[in-house]
Design a protein around this motif. Structure first.
Motif, PDB file in Angstrom:
ATOM      1  N   LEU A 283       0.831  -1.204   0.000  1.00  0.00           N
ATOM      2  CA  LEU A 283       0.000   0.000   0.000  1.00  0.00           C
ATOM      3  C   LEU A 283       0.867   1.256   0.000  1.00  0.00           C
ATOM      4  N   GLN A 284       1.910   1.267   0.798  1.00  0.00           N
ATOM      5  CA  GLN A 284       2.808   2.421   0.836  1.00  0.00           C
ATOM      6  C   GLN A 284       3.499   2.626  -0.515  1.00  0.00           C
ATOM      7  N   LYS A 285       3.918   1.538  -1.162  1.00  0.00           N
ATOM      8  CA  LYS A 285       4.543   1.642  -2.488  1.00  0.00           C
ATOM      9  C   LYS A 285       3.550   2.183  -3.510  1.00  0.00           C
ATOM     10  N   THR A 286       2.317   1.682  -3.454  1.00  0.00           N
ATOM     11  CA  THR A 286       1.288   2.140  -4.386  1.00  0.00           C
ATOM     12  C   THR A 286       0.989   3.618  -4.178  1.00  0.00           C
ATOM     13  N   LYS A 287       0.896   4.040  -2.930  1.00  0.00           N
ATOM     14  CA  LYS A 287       0.647   5.457  -2.645  1.00  0.00           C
ATOM     15  C   LYS A 287       1.770   6.327  -3.191  1.00  0.00           C
ATOM     16  N   ALA A 288       3.018   5.890  -2.990  1.00  0.00           N
ATOM     17  CA  ALA A 288       4.160   6.663  -3.479  1.00  0.00           C
ATOM     18  C   ALA A 288       4.146   6.744  -5.003  1.00  0.00           C
ATOM     19  N   ASN A 289       3.859   5.627  -5.668  1.00  0.00           N
ATOM     20  CA  ASN A 289       3.794   5.618  -7.137  1.00  0.00           C
ATOM     21  C   ASN A 289       2.668   6.511  -7.637  1.00  0.00           C
ATOM     22  N   ASN A 290       1.521   6.454  -6.974  1.00  0.00           N
ATOM     23  CA  ASN A 290       0.391   7.292  -7.392  1.00  0.00           C
ATOM     24  C   ASN A 290       0.687   8.769  -7.199  1.00  0.00           C
ATOM     25  N   ARG A 291       1.349   9.103  -6.108  1.00  0.00           N
ATOM     26  CA  ARG A 291       1.708  10.515  -5.883  1.00  0.00           C
ATOM     27  C   ARG A 291       2.675  11.008  -6.957  1.00  0.00           C
ATOM     28  N   ALA A 292       3.664  10.172  -7.296  1.00  0.00           N
ATOM     29  CA  ALA A 292       4.626  10.553  -8.326  1.00  0.00           C
ATOM     30  C   ALA A 292       3.938  10.700  -9.682  1.00  0.00           C
ATOM     31  N   ALA A 293       3.037   9.778 -10.001  1.00  0.00           N
ATOM     32  CA  ALA A 293       2.319   9.854 -11.277  1.00  0.00           C
ATOM     33  C   ALA A 293       1.414  11.080 -11.319  1.00  0.00           C
ATOM     34  N   GLU A 294       0.777  11.385 -10.200  1.00  0.00           N
ATOM     35  CA  GLU A 294      -0.093  12.562 -10.145  1.00  0.00           C
ATOM     36  C   GLU A 294       0.722  13.841 -10.319  1.00  0.00           C
ATOM     37  N   GLU A 295       1.868  13.900  -9.685  1.00  0.00           N
ATOM     38  CA  GLU A 295       2.721  15.079  -9.807  1.00  0.00           C
ATOM     39  C   GLU A 295       3.192  15.260 -11.245  1.00  0.00           C
ATOM     40  N   ALA A 296       3.582  14.150 -11.888  1.00  0.00           N
ATOM     41  CA  ALA A 296       4.015  14.223 -13.286  1.00  0.00           C
ATOM     42  C   ALA A 296       2.855  14.657 -14.188  1.00  0.00           C
ATOM     43  N   PHE A 297       1.667  14.155 -13.908  1.00  0.00           N
ATOM     44  CA  PHE A 297       0.502  14.514 -14.711  1.00  0.00           C
ATOM     45  C   PHE A 297       0.167  15.989 -14.547  1.00  0.00           C
ATOM     46  N   VAL A 298       0.187  16.482 -13.315  1.00  0.00           N
ATOM     47  CA  VAL A 298      -0.119  17.896 -13.065  1.00  0.00           C
ATOM     48  C   VAL A 298       0.918  18.788 -13.746  1.00  0.00           C
ATOM     49  N   ASN A 299       2.189  18.416 -13.674  1.00  0.00           N
ATOM     50  CA  ASN A 299       3.222  19.205 -14.344  1.00  0.00           C
ATOM     51  C   ASN A 299       3.026  19.201 -15.845  1.00  0.00           C
ATOM     52  N   ASP A 300       2.582  18.052 -16.377  1.00  0.00           N
ATOM     53  CA  ASP A 300       2.369  17.939 -17.818  1.00  0.00           C
ATOM     54  C   ASP A 300       1.161  18.768 -18.242  1.00  0.00           C
ATOM     55  N   VAL A 301       0.126  18.816 -17.430  1.00  0.00           N
ATOM     56  CA  VAL A 301      -1.079  19.581 -17.765  1.00  0.00           C
ATOM     57  C   VAL A 301      -0.759  21.068 -17.800  1.00  0.00           C
ATOM     58  N   GLU A 302       0.114  21.509 -16.932  1.00  0.00           N
ATOM     59  CA  GLU A 302       0.457  22.926 -16.883  1.00  0.00           C
ATOM     60  C   GLU A 302       1.263  23.378 -18.094  1.00  0.00           C
ATOM     61  N   GLU A 303       1.842  22.438 -18.833  1.00  0.00           N
ATOM     62  CA  GLU A 303       2.677  22.784 -19.987  1.00  0.00           C
ATOM     63  C   GLU A 303       1.886  22.772 -21.288  1.00  0.00           C
ATOM     64  N   ILE A 304       0.625  23.162 -21.241  1.00  0.00           N
ATOM     65  CA  ILE A 304      -0.206  23.163 -22.444  1.00  0.00           C
ATOM     66  C   ILE A 304       0.236  24.307 -23.350  1.00  0.00           C
ATOM     67  N   SER A 305       0.521  23.946 -24.591  1.00  0.00           N
ATOM     68  CA  SER A 305       0.847  24.961 -25.585  1.00  0.00           C
ATOM     69  C   SER A 305       0.229  24.527 -26.909  1.00  0.00           C
ATOM     70  N   PRO A 306      -0.194  25.464 -27.726  1.00  0.00           N
ATOM     71  CA  PRO A 306      -0.825  25.114 -29.004  1.00  0.00           C
ATOM     72  C   PRO A 306       0.111  24.304 -29.891  1.00  0.00           C
ATOM     73  N   GLY A 307      -0.433  23.289 -30.531  1.00  0.00           N
ATOM     74  CA  GLY A 307       0.345  22.458 -31.436  1.00  0.00           C
ATOM     75  C   GLY A 307       0.903  21.201 -30.801  1.00  0.00           C
ATOM     76  N   THR A 308       0.735  21.047 -29.496  1.00  0.00           N
ATOM     77  CA  THR A 308       1.287  19.854 -28.839  1.00  0.00           C
ATOM     78  C   THR A 308       0.195  18.872 -28.422  1.00  0.00           C
ATOM     79  N   GLU A 309      -1.011  19.068 -28.941  1.00  0.00           N
ATOM     80  CA  GLU A 309      -2.125  18.222 -28.521  1.00  0.00           C
ATOM     81  C   GLU A 309      -1.901  16.763 -28.886  1.00  0.00           C
TER      82      GLU A 309
END
Length: 104
Positions: A40-66
């Motif tokens: 459970l602790q490993k899964t939580k850590a992986n989910n937090r890392a994936a969520e952080e990567a996803f949030v960082n990726d969402v913030e980098e929206i620029s036209p033409g990269t869809e």
């Protein structure tokens, strides 16, 4: 020597064996809970890392990269897909939209 009445050696042996089984079961349960907690602790850590990567990726929206973002989220290789569902139709729709985008 083996009588079925209370207080006989047969009952004492069965009680002793039952107590040993209970101890073994308790020990196995504790180990199982420890493994579950660790997983459970490993899964939580992986989910937090994936969520952080996803949030960082969402913030980098620029036209033409869809389409690059869509390609990262979709597996376009049909042989590597381990899903039980057939996703070939969805894959073909996305590829056709990439090649000929809809006009607004």
């Amino acid at each position: 020597m083996e009588r079925g009445a209370k207080g006989t050696p047969r009952n004492a042996n069965s009680r002793k064996q039952e107590a040993e089984w209970k101890e073994k079961a308790i020990k196995e349960l504790e180990e199982w809970y420890a493994r579950q907690d660790e997983q459970l602790q490993k899964t939580k850590a992986n989910n937090r890392a994936a969520e952080e990567a996803f949030v960082n990726d969402v913030e980098e929206i620029s036209p033409g990269t869809e389409w690059e973002r869509v390609a990262r989220l979709c597996d376009f290789n049909p042989k590597s897909s381990k899903q039980a569902k057939d996703v070939s139709r969805m894959r073909s729709i996305l590829i056709s939209l990439k090649q000929a985008p809809l006009v607004r």
